[in-house]
Write an enzyme that holds these catalytic residues in place. Structure first.
Site, PDB file in Angstrom:
ATOM      1  N   TYR A  82      -2.173  -1.310  10.362  1.00  0.00           N
ATOM      2  CA  TYR A  82      -2.119  -1.398   8.894  1.00  0.00           C
ATOM      3  C   TYR A  82      -0.790  -0.838   8.381  1.00  0.00           C
ATOM      4  O   TYR A  82      -0.106  -1.467   7.569  1.00  0.00           O
ATOM      5  CB  TYR A  82      -3.305  -0.632   8.309  1.00  0.00           C
ATOM      6  CG  TYR A  82      -3.510  -0.804   6.823  1.00  0.00           C
ATOM      7  CD1 TYR A  82      -4.228  -1.885   6.317  1.00  0.00           C
ATOM      8  CD2 TYR A  82      -3.011   0.127   5.918  1.00  0.00           C
ATOM      9  CE1 TYR A  82      -4.434  -2.028   4.958  1.00  0.00           C
ATOM     10  CE2 TYR A  82      -3.210  -0.015   4.554  1.00  0.00           C
ATOM     11  CZ  TYR A  82      -3.928  -1.097   4.074  1.00  0.00           C
ATOM     12  OH  TYR A  82      -4.133  -1.241   2.720  1.00  0.00           O
TER      13      TYR A  82
ATOM     14  N   SER B  60       0.868  -1.181   0.000  1.00  0.00           N
ATOM     15  CA  SER B  60       0.000   0.000   0.000  1.00  0.00           C
ATOM     16  C   SER B  60       0.901   1.226   0.000  1.00  0.00           C
ATOM     17  O   SER B  60       2.078   1.135   0.383  1.00  0.00           O
ATOM     18  CB  SER B  60      -0.854  -0.014   1.275  1.00  0.00           C
ATOM     19  OG  SER B  60      -1.479   1.238   1.483  1.00  0.00           O
TER      20      SER B  60
HETATM   21  P1  NAD Z   1     -11.408  -6.420  -0.318  1.00  0.00           P
HETATM   22  O1  NAD Z   1     -11.997  -6.393   1.061  1.00  0.00           O
HETATM   23  O2  NAD Z   1     -12.263  -6.129  -1.490  1.00  0.00           O
HETATM   24  O3  NAD Z   1     -10.673  -7.809  -0.549  1.00  0.00           O
HETATM   25  C1  NAD Z   1      -9.948  -8.450   0.476  1.00  0.00           C
HETATM   26  C2  NAD Z   1      -9.824  -9.919   0.152  1.00  0.00           C
HETATM   27  O4  NAD Z   1      -9.091 -10.552   1.213  1.00  0.00           O
HETATM   28  C3  NAD Z   1     -11.185 -10.624   0.045  1.00  0.00           C
HETATM   29  O5  NAD Z   1     -11.113 -11.623  -0.950  1.00  0.00           O
HETATM   30  C4  NAD Z   1     -11.320 -11.270   1.442  1.00  0.00           C
HETATM   31  O6  NAD Z   1     -12.157 -12.414   1.444  1.00  0.00           O
HETATM   32  C5  NAD Z   1      -9.873 -11.649   1.700  1.00  0.00           C
HETATM   33  N1  NAD Z   1      -9.572 -11.885   3.102  1.00  0.00           N
HETATM   34  C6  NAD Z   1      -9.800 -11.067   4.164  1.00  0.00           C
HETATM   35  N2  NAD Z   1      -9.424 -11.683   5.291  1.00  0.00           N
HETATM   36  C7  NAD Z   1      -8.957 -12.912   4.936  1.00  0.00           C
HETATM   37  C8  NAD Z   1      -8.424 -14.024   5.664  1.00  0.00           C
HETATM   38  N3  NAD Z   1      -8.307 -14.010   7.001  1.00  0.00           N
HETATM   39  N4  NAD Z   1      -8.059 -15.118   4.956  1.00  0.00           N
HETATM   40  C9  NAD Z   1      -8.194 -15.166   3.611  1.00  0.00           C
HETATM   41  N5  NAD Z   1      -8.695 -14.155   2.881  1.00  0.00           N
HETATM   42  C10 NAD Z   1      -9.053 -13.046   3.549  1.00  0.00           C
HETATM   43  O7  NAD Z   1     -10.176  -5.379  -0.236  1.00  0.00           O
HETATM   44  P2  NAD Z   1      -9.276  -4.732  -1.398  1.00  0.00           P
HETATM   45  O8  NAD Z   1      -9.553  -3.290  -1.367  1.00  0.00           O
HETATM   46  O9  NAD Z   1      -9.376  -5.484  -2.656  1.00  0.00           O
HETATM   47  O10 NAD Z   1      -7.814  -4.967  -0.762  1.00  0.00           O
HETATM   48  C11 NAD Z   1      -6.944  -6.010  -1.170  1.00  0.00           C
HETATM   49  C12 NAD Z   1      -5.509  -5.679  -0.746  1.00  0.00           C
HETATM   50  O11 NAD Z   1      -5.127  -4.434  -1.312  1.00  0.00           O
HETATM   51  C13 NAD Z   1      -5.332  -5.540   0.774  1.00  0.00           C
HETATM   52  O12 NAD Z   1      -4.079  -6.090   1.170  1.00  0.00           O
HETATM   53  C14 NAD Z   1      -5.337  -4.035   0.964  1.00  0.00           C
HETATM   54  O13 NAD Z   1      -4.629  -3.654   2.110  1.00  0.00           O
HETATM   55  C15 NAD Z   1      -4.633  -3.598  -0.292  1.00  0.00           C
HETATM   56  N6  NAD Z   1      -4.890  -2.191  -0.663  1.00  0.00           N
HETATM   57  C16 NAD Z   1      -6.161  -1.768  -0.993  1.00  0.00           C
HETATM   58  C17 NAD Z   1      -6.363  -0.446  -1.347  1.00  0.00           C
HETATM   59  C18 NAD Z   1      -7.730   0.099  -1.753  1.00  0.00           C
HETATM   60  O14 NAD Z   1      -7.865   1.329  -1.916  1.00  0.00           O
HETATM   61  N7  NAD Z   1      -8.742  -0.713  -1.976  1.00  0.00           N
HETATM   62  C19 NAD Z   1      -5.280   0.443  -1.344  1.00  0.00           C
HETATM   63  C20 NAD Z   1      -4.008  -0.035  -1.000  1.00  0.00           C
HETATM   64  C21 NAD Z   1      -3.833  -1.358  -0.660  1.00  0.00           C
END
Ligand code: NAD
Length: 268
Positions: A163, A150
């Protein structure tokens, strides 16, 4: 419609993507499949919805797909997932550590169990998948480990102690894995997105608009994208395309980097 063969640069490769039932992970899985990779999915959700996603990717892109329900908080479940994937697919070429959760609270009030969960899912799970994948990758002299960190792996914001700590940690893990695997045809890199438009982000917009008494557009521009100079969300397709690039032969010399995809956020 199936992707053109000339675009299927990852044909024959097997990819494991943690947290790929939603958002960025699902976008990455779709992009890797479009490039011809076989994909092993993971994450939470309703079983029939997950089966629809798995079968849908297989049908749309003509690749083999699998799914493991492993909880990324549980090292033993991660070990089973990696062993089952190796048994089913015969190899692991690409590992995408993407599963992640968030909790926002001041440090003094940060719930201890939330700290433990965030560190386990956002950081320790990548240690476990990586230590197990490296063995399999070394056998073929090829591997691509891609960690979805991130912008918070590079800079901090208040109220996101766990985080930010976990994301800085995974950037460190990325560098160590890159150095240890450098002579084995294996690279390890981190992608550092700013705000990416996912269902998780969409769900916050209306609530924030009500809380602040402002419009959706104002929430997007002045609250969510306050730190993001280009004032637009990145898309899951952009993150997917970068992942495909890092997984390919053209990225063979890129290793140990933490690449911002943040519209200029970390240039501040
Ligand atoms: P999301 O909530 O849409 O997806 C998260 C995924 O992780 C889902 O498939 C969920 O089922 C899975 N997950 C959660 N806990 C779990 C566990 N204990 N075991 C197995 N699977 C698990 O979120 P997203 O926005 O797609 O984020 C995905 C990644 O990207 C994360 O690491 C997040 O920190 C990172 N990220 C997201 C953003 C954003 O703006 N959306 C920005 C920077 C980084």
């Amino acid at each position: 419609m199936k992707a053109e063969p000339m675009l299927r640069s990852l044909s024959g490769k097997v990819a494991v993507i943690t947290g790929s039932t939603s958002g960025i992970g699902l976008g990455i899985a779709r992009s890797l499949a479009a490039a011809g990779a076989q994909v092993a999915l993971n994450g939470f959700g309703a079983p029939d919805e997950i089966e629809r996603i798995r079968a849908g990717i297989a049908a749309e892109f003509g690749v083999r797909t699998g799914y493991a329900a492993a909880d990324m908080m549980q090292p033993a479940a991660i070990e089973r997932m990696m062993a089952e994937t190796l048994r089913e697919f015969g190899r692991i070429d690409i590992l995408v550590n993407n599963a992640g959760i968030q909790h926002v609270a001041p440090l003094e009030e940060f719930p201890v169990e939330k700290w433990d969960a965030i560190v386990a899912i956002n950081l320790s799970s990548a240690f476990h998948t990586t230590r197990l994948a490296l063995k399999a990758m070394r056998r073929h002299g090829f591997g691509r480990i891609i960690n979805v960190a991130s912008a918070h792996g590079l800079v901090a914001s208040p109220f996101k102690s766990a985080y930010v700590a976990a994301k800085h940690g995974i950037v460190g893990l990325t560098k160590v894995a890159a150095l240890e695997a450098a002579e084995s045809g294996i690279t390890c890199n981190a992608i550092c997105p700013g705000y990416v438009y996912t269902p998780l982000v969409e769900a916050q917009i209306d609530g924030q608009a009500r809380a602040h008494g402002i419009s959706r557009d104002q929430v997007i521009r002045d609250v969510l994208l306050a730190q993001q100079p280009n004032k637009r969300f990145a898309t899951v397709e952009e993150i997917g395309a970068l992942t495909v690039f890092l997984a390919g032969d053209a990225a063979a010399s890129i290793t140990g980097v933490a690449l911002p995809v943040d519209g200029g956020w970390t240039a501040h």
